[in-house]
Enzyme design. Structure first.
Site, PDB file in Angstrom:
ATOM      1  N   CYS A  94       0.839  -1.208   0.000  1.00 59.91           N
ATOM      2  CA  CYS A  94       0.000   0.000   0.000  1.00 59.91           C
ATOM      3  C   CYS A  94       0.867   1.249   0.000  1.00 59.91           C
ATOM      4  O   CYS A  94       1.878   1.316   0.686  1.00 59.91           O
ATOM      5  CB  CYS A  94      -0.895   0.035   1.238  1.00 59.91           C
ATOM      6  SG  CYS A  94      -2.413  -0.867   1.054  1.00 59.91           S
ATOM      7  N   HIS A  95       0.408   2.229  -0.742  1.00 66.19           N
ATOM      8  CA  HIS A  95       1.065   3.532  -0.739  1.00 66.19           C
ATOM      9  C   HIS A  95       0.562   4.338   0.457  1.00 66.19           C
ATOM     10  O   HIS A  95      -0.572   4.159   0.910  1.00 66.19           O
ATOM     11  CB  HIS A  95       0.717   4.312  -2.012  1.00 66.19           C
ATOM     12  CG  HIS A  95       1.275   3.699  -3.247  1.00 66.19           C
ATOM     13  ND1 HIS A  95       0.664   2.658  -3.893  1.00 66.19           N
ATOM     14  CD2 HIS A  95       2.396   3.971  -3.951  1.00 66.19           C
ATOM     15  CE1 HIS A  95       1.384   2.319  -4.948  1.00 66.19           C
ATOM     16  NE2 HIS A  95       2.440   3.097  -5.006  1.00 66.19           N
ATOM     17  N   MET A 129      -8.265  -0.312   0.827  1.00 60.66           N
ATOM     18  CA  MET A 129      -7.525  -1.040   1.861  1.00 60.66           C
ATOM     19  C   MET A 129      -7.598  -0.291   3.195  1.00 60.66           C
ATOM     20  O   MET A 129      -7.702  -0.916   4.255  1.00 60.66           O
ATOM     21  CB  MET A 129      -6.066  -1.268   1.446  1.00 60.66           C
ATOM     22  CG  MET A 129      -5.910  -2.181   0.242  1.00 60.66           C
ATOM     23  SD  MET A 129      -6.844  -3.737   0.343  1.00 60.66           S
ATOM     24  CE  MET A 129      -6.128  -4.479   1.789  1.00 60.66           C
ATOM     25  N   GLU A 130      -7.559   1.030   3.132  1.00 64.04           N
ATOM     26  CA  GLU A 130      -7.681   1.836   4.354  1.00 64.04           C
ATOM     27  C   GLU A 130      -9.049   1.621   5.001  1.00 64.04           C
ATOM     28  O   GLU A 130      -9.153   1.487   6.224  1.00 64.04           O
ATOM     29  CB  GLU A 130      -7.440   3.308   4.033  1.00 64.04           C
ATOM     30  CG  GLU A 130      -5.989   3.659   3.767  1.00 64.04           C
ATOM     31  CD  GLU A 130      -5.443   3.206   2.407  1.00 64.04           C
ATOM     32  OE1 GLU A 130      -4.224   3.325   2.197  1.00 64.04           O
ATOM     33  OE2 GLU A 130      -6.226   2.745   1.545  1.00 64.04           O
ATOM     34  N   ASP A 144     -11.938  -6.714  21.843  1.00 66.59           N
ATOM     35  CA  ASP A 144     -11.054  -6.524  22.990  1.00 66.59           C
ATOM     36  C   ASP A 144     -11.791  -5.886  24.165  1.00 66.59           C
ATOM     37  O   ASP A 144     -11.598  -6.281  25.312  1.00 66.59           O
ATOM     38  CB  ASP A 144      -9.858  -5.664  22.598  1.00 66.59           C
ATOM     39  CG  ASP A 144      -8.934  -5.422  23.781  1.00 66.59           C
ATOM     40  OD1 ASP A 144      -8.429  -6.417  24.350  1.00 66.59           O
ATOM     41  OD2 ASP A 144      -8.725  -4.250  24.136  1.00 66.59           O
TER      42      ASP A 144
END
Length: 178
Positions: A94-95, A129-130, A144
């Site tokens: 990824c950039h 992707m982000e 969590d």
């Protein structure tokens, strides 16, 4: 097809052209980042979504701010935004892109929480992707935060699972154009 064929991007047949159509592999088979320098800047928007399945009692505790660790959704929102901003550090090809906006939306249902993350940028490459990183990290933060409530007597999580993480939408338009 063998695992080596899959890793090499071939189907196990003729390998004389192996990697020729793969964007992240050079002629010698080495992994590389795609050069996007010549691409025009575009406004880009990606929406990703995923679900964490929980027990109804845990969802009720989230609604009532009754989780001992604190505000589950506020903490998950911060985690999602942080993940969006750091995607380039964890996804090797990824950039690093200029994030112009991140929006998180939680849909708290009877036995699940659905997280939608929208990411916007203006640049040379997409932001899906982000958005996916935001969803997966945000849902991991929920897990969590509620894990004490979700564990059974044996310390297992029989009702807890993250599912259906996907890109729901992806758009782009050229800067200064339609």
């Amino acid at each position: 097809m063998t695992r080596d064929d899959a890793a090499a991007g071939t189907d196990g047949g003729d390998t004389s052209d192996a990697g020729a159509d793969l964007t992240h592999v050079d002629e010698s088979g080495d992994v590389q980042m795609v050069d996007v320098g010549a691409k025009p800047d575009t406004h880009r928007r990606a929406v990703a979504r995923g679900t964490i399945h929980l027990t109804p009692s845990t969802v009720a505790a989230i609604r009532e701010d009754g989780i001992d660790k604190g505000d589950v959704l506020a903490t998950a929102r911060v985690g999602a935004v942080q993940a969006v901003k750091h995607t380039w550090e964890t996804v090797p090809m990824c950039h690093q892109i200029p994030i112009t906006n991140v929006d998180t939306d939680f849909d708290v249902r009877e036995a699940s929480v659905v997280l939608t993350v929208t990411v916007e940028t203006t640049g040379k490459t997409g932001c899906e992707m982000e958005a996916l990183e935001g969803v997966t990290t945000g849902l991991n933060v929920v897990w969590d935060m509620v894990k004490a409530a979700e564990k059974n007597d044996e310390g297992q999580y029989p009702d807890t699972r993250i599912a259906d993480v996907h890109v729901a939408e992806k758009r782009k338009r050229r800067v200064g154009g339609e």
